[in-house]
Design a protein around this motif. Structure first.
Motif, PDB file in Angstrom:
ATOM      1  N   LEU B  25      42.829  38.516  -0.421  1.00 10.69           N
ATOM      2  CA  LEU B  25      43.167  39.770   0.261  1.00 10.69           C
ATOM      3  C   LEU B  25      43.295  40.915  -0.741  1.00 10.69           C
ATOM      4  N   GLY B  29      41.100  44.035  -0.179  1.00 17.56           N
ATOM      5  CA  GLY B  29      41.836  45.289   0.047  1.00 17.56           C
ATOM      6  C   GLY B  29      41.486  46.335  -0.991  1.00 17.56           C
ATOM      7  N   SER B  49      47.226  49.369  11.633  1.00 19.83           N
ATOM      8  CA  SER B  49      48.183  48.294  11.361  1.00 19.83           C
ATOM      9  C   SER B  49      49.269  48.229  12.427  1.00 19.83           C
ATOM     10  N   SER B 143      38.718  37.169   5.298  1.00 19.40           N
ATOM     11  CA  SER B 143      38.601  37.990   4.096  1.00 19.40           C
ATOM     12  C   SER B 143      37.245  37.798   3.441  1.00 19.40           C
ATOM     13  N   THR B 188      40.418  43.575   7.902  1.00 20.32           N
ATOM     14  CA  THR B 188      41.224  43.547   6.673  1.00 20.32           C
ATOM     15  C   THR B 188      42.673  43.889   6.977  1.00 20.32           C
ATOM     16  N   SER B 192      46.010  41.704   6.370  1.00 21.09           N
ATOM     17  CA  SER B 192      47.106  42.260   5.569  1.00 21.09           C
ATOM     18  C   SER B 192      48.427  42.221   6.314  1.00 21.09           C
ATOM     19  N   VAL B 201      51.057  47.766   4.799  1.00 24.21           N
ATOM     20  CA  VAL B 201      49.637  47.507   4.588  1.00 24.21           C
ATOM     21  C   VAL B 201      49.016  48.463   3.573  1.00 24.21           C
ATOM     22  N   LEU B 204      48.327  47.608  -0.161  1.00 18.52           N
ATOM     23  CA  LEU B 204      47.174  46.825  -0.602  1.00 18.52           C
ATOM     24  C   LEU B 204      45.848  47.491  -0.256  1.00 18.52           C
ATOM     25  N   ALA B 234      48.984  41.590  -5.305  1.00 16.02           N
ATOM     26  CA  ALA B 234      49.188  40.571  -4.269  1.00 16.02           C
ATOM     27  C   ALA B 234      49.678  39.263  -4.886  1.00 16.02           C
ATOM     28  N   SER B 249      57.032  41.107   0.169  1.00 25.56           N
ATOM     29  CA  SER B 249      56.451  42.454   0.239  1.00 25.56           C
ATOM     30  C   SER B 249      57.051  43.477  -0.735  1.00 25.56           C
TER      31      SER B 249
END
Lengths: 264, 278
Positions: B25, B29, B49, B143, B188, B192, B201, B204, B234, B249
């Motif tokens: 990812l 991303g 998102s 991905s 994507t 995410s 989100v 990234l 990530a 996160s």
């Protein structure tokens, strides 16, 4: 065979006729300037030649084939819009995209494409700054690279939409000469839209003058005359000449033409 | 918080698949972020998102696959934004309208959901550790698929993003490309949301590319750096969070923000030096 042939072309915009019964043939190596004030249909003409706007009537042939979208025998220099600082694009990348940017697949630039970009950059004298970000370059430098981009694939027809706007006199001259050389050395037909004919006056073979839903075509001396333009505009227009430059005063959109005389 | 490195190895084995999903990812991303920046779509990412979150919350409530729900929400948002908002101003107003609606729907579904509250919060702020193995496979597959399509359309998409008028004149199918791009972006974002949560989100999908653009304008170096920044954020975030009791996160967002600050500093020093020289 003409590089560009328009037969009985008509185009309107918002219920208003921009031009009709337009017959025009531009031969390889010919330099045609398209003049007229804002809203006279100059840019619409280019859009029609690019296949992005269908004619209301008539037909367009490019090198003998019907006009279509994305015809890569046409080189195109769009109306100047400065590329913003910080844009991840160097001059070399702009030229390379012009050669191979339409191709899908692994984004690997072939040696042949790289060579072609290199020679196009050299031809416009932009080697010194071709690897700097476009956004850091002056308007004149950006425009030279645009000429390189549009001519890198050796087009049959080169369309330029006000390519000299916002350049200083020296750069206007330089960019116009590059375009002139392209048509002399490579027999490219040039359709050059401009509101000021002076920077290209010594180069153009013919002028297409659009006004009031009408038009006139001819050599510069046949078109840039008070009687011809007065008849075209349907109102008194005066054409002055001084030091090899031409100034147009009057016409319906007179304010615009006055500007031209002053800054052009 | 407590750091416990004593059985880090055992922990690492447990989360191996999560780390792999995070890594892929990060790469995707970072790459798609380059286009998000070029096409000026950071706000669209945020809008998508929130609808993705609504989709995932609905799936949770209905007891179906959460990743699938998240994908459906994303794709609906991406399609709406792609079809209605070709101009930036239209687009921003559409997103501004969609975003709170999506968030509101999601909150409603979560309120109705009788299950554990950890799952609920996870959709907003990230929960990759709690994603089960089958779903991880789905995230990875998505991905990789996005990555493959992105590479194939890379050149025309770049042309269309940076020089749209000439690209159209050269026959680049602008409309099709932007719809395909929205589809890739939607997928994507959906992935995410599972990893880092709907609210984060952007860390990234935007920050890595924005950082890379601070230090380079090369069309090769920008995506490579962006990809590396995404990967480091990530994976680094997941690995750092592992021995703590904290969610991943904040670690991901902090690393990606630190990279951004460093890049700004580098870019600033470089341009200061150029000013001195010239």
């Amino acid at each position: 065979m003409p590089a560009l042939q328009i037969t009985q072309g008509a185009l309107g915009f918002g219920g208003r006729t921009l031009w009709r019964s337009l017959d025009l043939a531009v031969e390889p190596g010919e330099f045609l300037a398209v003049l007229g004030s804002n809203g006279s249909g100059k840019t619409s003409l280019l859009r029609a030649i690019l296949g992005r706007q269908p004619l209301d009537e008539g037909s367009i042939l490019i090198g003998g084939e019907p006009v279509r979208r994305g015809d890569r025998r046409i080189g195109y220099i769009p109306q100047q819009r400065m590329i913003a600082p910080g844009t991840p694009l160097r001059g070399r990348d702009l030229v390379t995209l012009g050669i191979a940017g339409h191709r899908f697949g692994l984004p690997v630039t072939s040696a042949a494409t790289r060579r072609r970009a290199e020679s196009a950059i050299e031809a416009v004298g932009a080697s010194r700054y071709a690897d700097r970000p476009m956004g850091d370059l002056s308007g004149g430098e950006q425009q030279r690279l645009r000429v390189a981009q549009a001519t890198a694939s050796d087009p049959l027809l080169l369309l330029a939409d006000e390519p000299l706007t916002s350049l200083d006199l020296a750069h206007q001259r330089g960019v116009a000469e590059l375009i002139d050389r392209q048509r002399r050395e490579h027999d490219t037909a040039v359709v050059f839209v401009t509101h000021d004919v002076n920077p290209v006056l010594g180069m153009v073979d013919r002028i297409l003058y659009l006004a009031q839903g009408r038009f006139t075509i001819g050599a510069p001396d046949e078109v840039l005359r008070s009687d011809v333009l007065s008849a075209l505009y349907g109102t008194p227009v005066e054409v002055f000449r001084r030091d090899g430059r031409v100034f147009v005063a009057g016409g319906i959109e007179s304010a615009h033409h006055h500007d031209e005389g002053v800054d052009g | 918080m407590t750091f416990d490195f004593s059985d880090y190895g055992a922990l690492l084995q447990l989360v191996q698949a999560s780390v792999l999903a995070g890594a892929v990812l990060g790469i995707v991303g970072g790459l798609i972020g380059v286009f998000v920046m070029q096409r000026d779509m950071a706000f669209a990412v945020h809008g998508i998102s929130e609808l993705s979150f609504a989709g995932a919350a609905a799936a949770l409530l209905l007891g179906v696959n959460v990743v699938a729900g998240s994908v459906v929400g994303s794709l609906i948002a991406a399609a709406i934004i792609g079809m209605l908002g070709s101009r930036a101003r239209d687009r921003n107003s559409i997103i501004g309208v969609l975003m709170p609606f999506g968030l509101g729907l999601g909150i409603l579904f979560l309120a109705l959901y009788p299950g554990r509250s950890g799952n609920k919060f996870g959709l907003l702020t990230g929960q990759i550790i709690s994603v089960d193995f089958d779903q991880l496979g789905l995230l990875l597959g998505l991905s990789v698929a996005v990555l493959a399509v992105l590479v194939v359309i890379w050149r025309p998409l770049t042309f269309d993003s940076l020089d749209p008028e000439v690209a159209a004149a050269r026959g680049v199918p602008s409309r099709t490309l932007s719809l395909v791009f929205m589809l890739l972006l939607g997928l994507t974002v959906a992935v995410s949301v599972q990893v880092i949560g709907a609210l984060l989100v952007l860390a990234l999908l935007v920050t890595p590319a924005a950082s890379a653009l601070r230090v380079s304008s090369s069309p090769v170096l920008v995506p490579v750096l962006s990809m590396a920044f995404g990967l480091v954020s990530a994976v680094g975030g997941i690995l750092l969070a592992l021995p703590t009791s904290l969610p991943i996160s904040p670690f991901i967002t902090s690393i990606s923000f630190a990279i951004y600050l460093a890049c700004r500093l580098v870019g600033w020093r470089r341009s200061a030096r150029r000013r001195v020289e010239s």
